[in-house]
Design a protein around this motif. Structure first.
Motif, short mmCIF file in Angstrom:
data_model
loop_
_atom_site.label_atom_id
_atom_site.label_comp_id
_atom_site.label_asym_id
_atom_site.label_seq_id
_atom_site.Cartn_x
_atom_site.Cartn_y
_atom_site.Cartn_z
N VAL A 1 -8.49 -9.65 1.72
CA VAL A 1 -7.71 -8.41 1.84
C VAL A 1 -7.67 -7.35 3.00
CG1 VAL A 1 -7.03 -6.44 0.23
CG2 VAL A 1 -7.52 -8.39 -0.96
N PRO A 2 -8.83 -6.95 3.26
CA PRO A 2 -8.91 -6.11 4.56
C PRO A 2 -8.44 -6.62 5.72
CG PRO A 2 -11.03 -6.37 3.54
CD PRO A 2 -10.05 -7.10 2.86
N ILE A 3 -8.50 -8.30 5.74
CA ILE A 3 -7.65 -8.93 6.97
C ILE A 3 -6.22 -8.98 6.81
CG2 ILE A 3 -7.51 -11.48 7.97
CD1 ILE A 3 -10.32 -12.10 6.82
N VAL A 4 -5.61 -8.99 5.59
CA VAL A 4 -4.02 -8.85 5.34
C VAL A 4 -3.71 -7.34 5.99
CG1 VAL A 4 -2.46 -8.46 3.59
CG2 VAL A 4 -3.98 -10.23 3.36
N MET B 1 13.10 -1.83 2.93
CA MET B 1 11.82 -1.24 3.26
C MET B 1 11.12 -0.13 1.90
SD MET B 1 10.84 1.70 6.26
CE MET B 1 11.58 3.14 5.37
N TYR B 2 12.20 0.51 1.18
CA TYR B 2 11.82 1.41 0.33
C TYR B 2 11.28 0.74 -0.93
CZ TYR B 2 14.22 4.77 3.07
OH TYR B 2 14.58 5.52 4.12
N VAL B 3 11.53 -0.61 -1.18
CA VAL B 3 10.77 -1.35 -2.11
C VAL B 3 9.67 -2.18 -1.60
CG1 VAL B 3 12.38 -1.33 -4.03
CG2 VAL B 3 12.59 -2.86 -2.16
N HIS B 4 9.88 -2.76 -0.50
CA HIS B 4 8.96 -3.70 0.35
C HIS B 4 7.57 -2.98 0.72
CE1 HIS B 4 7.72 -7.34 2.48
NE2 HIS B 4 7.48 -6.56 3.44
N VAL B 5 7.68 -1.85 1.23
CA VAL B 5 6.42 -1.25 1.57
C VAL B 5 5.54 -0.74 0.41
CG1 VAL B 5 5.33 0.58 3.02
CG2 VAL B 5 7.12 -0.82 3.81
N PRO B 6 6.33 0.04 -0.52
CA PRO B 6 5.39 0.33 -1.77
C PRO B 6 4.93 -0.93 -2.52
CG PRO B 6 7.41 1.56 -1.69
CD PRO B 6 7.52 0.60 -0.65
N THR B 7 5.56 -2.06 -2.55
CA THR B 7 4.95 -3.02 -3.18
C THR B 7 3.84 -3.64 -2.58
OG1 THR B 7 7.29 -3.66 -3.77
CG2 THR B 7 5.65 -5.38 -4.10
N ALA B 8 3.90 -3.62 -1.12
CA ALA B 8 2.69 -4.18 -0.44
C ALA B 8 1.48 -3.25 -0.47
CB ALA B 8 3.15 -4.07 1.21
N TRP B 9 1.80 -1.93 -0.35
CA TRP B 9 0.56 -1.11 -0.69
C TRP B 9 0.05 -1.31 -2.25
CZ3 TRP B 9 3.52 4.03 0.76
CH2 TRP B 9 3.55 4.06 2.34
N THR C 1 0.95 -14.88 7.16
CA THR C 1 0.01 -15.98 6.81
C THR C 1 -1.03 -15.44 5.92
OG1 THR C 1 0.43 -16.90 8.99
CG2 THR C 1 -1.45 -17.96 7.91
N THR C 2 -1.72 -14.36 6.46
CA THR C 2 -2.75 -14.00 5.67
C THR C 2 -2.36 -13.37 4.09
OG1 THR C 2 -2.67 -11.62 6.83
CG2 THR C 2 -4.43 -13.23 7.45
N THR C 3 -1.18 -12.99 4.20
CA THR C 3 -0.59 -12.84 2.87
C THR C 3 -0.27 -13.76 1.91
OG1 THR C 3 0.61 -10.89 3.82
CG2 THR C 3 1.39 -11.33 1.49
#
Lengths: 244, 221
Positions: A162-165, A49-57, A122-124
């Motif tokens: 992007v907002p849908i994601v 999570m410590y890399v996944h969430v920052p990457t997503a943001w 899917t949206t990503t």
């Protein structure tokens, strides 16, 4: 056509951002891997999570920046926004690619599958391919003005995703968890998460600055190709004129 | 408004005169449906269940043939420049082309339905509602498709570029249209068709307005 873009634009400080981001990412990852406690349900697996969430943001942030660059290019016609747009789309795609690699690594031990056709995933995937198409468009158009305009238009259209994601986990029943907030995350988890978020942010800014510089230099070369070397005699100087 | 009417009538007249192309596109869609059926074999349960997906994939693949030729007439002898010099907005030209593509795709989709019924033994309890869903889906394909066709027709490798740009963008259309078609054909005990149709309406409203606004920049620069 507006005045030429300064090729040095965005180069200053890029390495500073990259180094600062790298150091923050190292510190955050160290805390996340060795200091933060294990999660009660997932155990140590959650530490991705410590890399996944920052990457997503930051992927969403990069595409948002690309959207504003595209908009500003269409409004102002200044090619510095086109260079920034190209850089932001490319960095956004790299981050989304990383996101789509980290996600399955986390999903397999927790959900039992690498990929699930839930709205967030899917949206990503759609977002990734939509922006990859824009990069392909840029490669297939030779005229810099058309390339900049068309890719800006395509980015504005693709940005609808992007907002849908972001809101997909709220709008539909999703296997993917909803966005966390400081109220729903314990403090020991929050510190490495935020450190890494800023680490990836600064890395992203540094990469966008460097990539902007490359794009601006290429654009300058395209708009004013170097003159062919002349084989004729050297231009007479004042001294040679005087000698005559 | 008169410019829009003139643009639409020009497009429809052109389409009517090139109706041999309609036949070619329909044949392509029909052969796609035939090929899809080979992927699941002669199992009528599976064929019936997959029929909505096959219909929309056939329509999507056929749409690239239609859309990629949208600006063929305008690009020959630089006719687009002549059109842009006329005292009419580029939006009229865009909406004329997009509406003409919408009509063509709706007719194509409606034409593929009987074939789907025959090939996949698909039930058809609400044909007019299905026609409505096909129209909404065709609108979702034609709005961005027309804009991207204007860009890609002038680029290298346009046959590759158009699907590359269009397919990811129209995934919501494909999902919503397949789901709505499936509910209409195979039963809708929870009354969900309206929600999926609403999603299509929202997608259409967003893309018909954004693409219309941006079209001027695509052809004028």
């Amino acid at each position: 056509m507006t005045e030429r873009t300064d090729p040095r634009l965005g180069a200053n400080g890029a390495f500073g951002f990259l180094m600062f981001g790298g150091v923050l990412l190292l510190i955050g990852s160290y805390i996340g891997l060795f200091k933060a406690p294990a999660e009660s349900f997932m155990g140590d697996v959650y530490r991705i999570m410590y890399v996944h969430v920052p990457t997503a943001w930051n992927a969403l942030l990069a595409f948002t920046f690309a959207f504003f660059c595209a908009l500003l290019f269409l409004l102002k016609g200044d090619f510095k926004w086109d260079s920034r747009h190209e850089a932001a789309v490319e960095v956004g795609i790299v981050l989304t690619g990383l996101l789509c690699t980290q996600g399955p690594l986390w999903a397999k031990p927790t959900w039992g599958v690498y990929w699930d056709w839930d709205p967030r995933l899917t949206t990503t995937a759609v977002m990734f391919f939509a922006f990859a198409g824009i990069l392909a468009l840029r490669r297939f158009v030779d005229d810099p003005v058309k390339r900049a305009t068309w890719s800006a238009v395509a980015t504005i259209i693709a940005y609808v995703d992007v907002p849908i994601v972001y809101f997909s986990v709220r709008w539909w029943n999703s296997l993917h968890q909803m966005q966390s907030s400081p109220e729903t995350v314990s403090a020991p988890f929050l510190i490495p998460l935020r450190t890494n978020a800023f680490g990836v942010l600064f890395l992203m800014i540094g990469l966008i600055m460097l990539r902007t510089r490359i794009a601006a230099l290429r654009l300058e070369h395209e708009m004013a190709p170097p003159l062919p070397e002349r084989k004729s005699s050297p231009t007479p100087t004042l001294a040679t004129e005087a000698a005559r | 408004m008169s410019a829009l009417v003139a643009a639409i009538s020009k497009e429809l007249r052109l389409q009517w005169r090139s109706r041999a192309q309609w036949l070619a596109v329909f044949s392509f869609g029909a052969s796609a449906l035939l090929l899809f059926s080979f992927s699941v074999g002669p199992n009528y349960e599976l064929l019936r269940g997959n029929a909505p997906g096959f219909l929309w994939l056939g329509l999507l693949l056929s749409s690239t043939l239609t859309l990629s030729e949208t600006f063929h007439a305008e690009m020959e002898h630089r006719a687009l420049e002549g059109l842009l010099l006329l005292p009419a907005s580029p939006q009229a030209l865009y909406y004329g082309k997009a509406l003409s593509n919408f009509v063509q795709l709706t007719v194509l989709g409606a034409g593929l339905v009987p074939l789907m019924v025959v090939l996949f033994d698909a039930p058809l309890p609400r044909p007019f509602a299905l026609l409505g869903v096909i129209a909404l889906g065709a609108a979702g394909l034609s709005a961005p498709g027309t804009l991207y066709a204007a860009m890609t027709y002038q680029a290298r490798s346009r046959q590759t570029l158009l699907p590359l740009l269009l397919f990811p963008l129209v995934v919501p259309v494909l999902i919503a249209a397949v789901k709505a078609t499936s509910l209409l054909m195979l039963g809708d005990p929870m009354g969900q068709v309206r929600a999926w149709a609403l999603l299509l309406v929202c997608f259409d409203a967003i893309h018909w307005s954004i693409c219309g606004l941006l079209f001027g920049r695509v052809v004028e620069d």
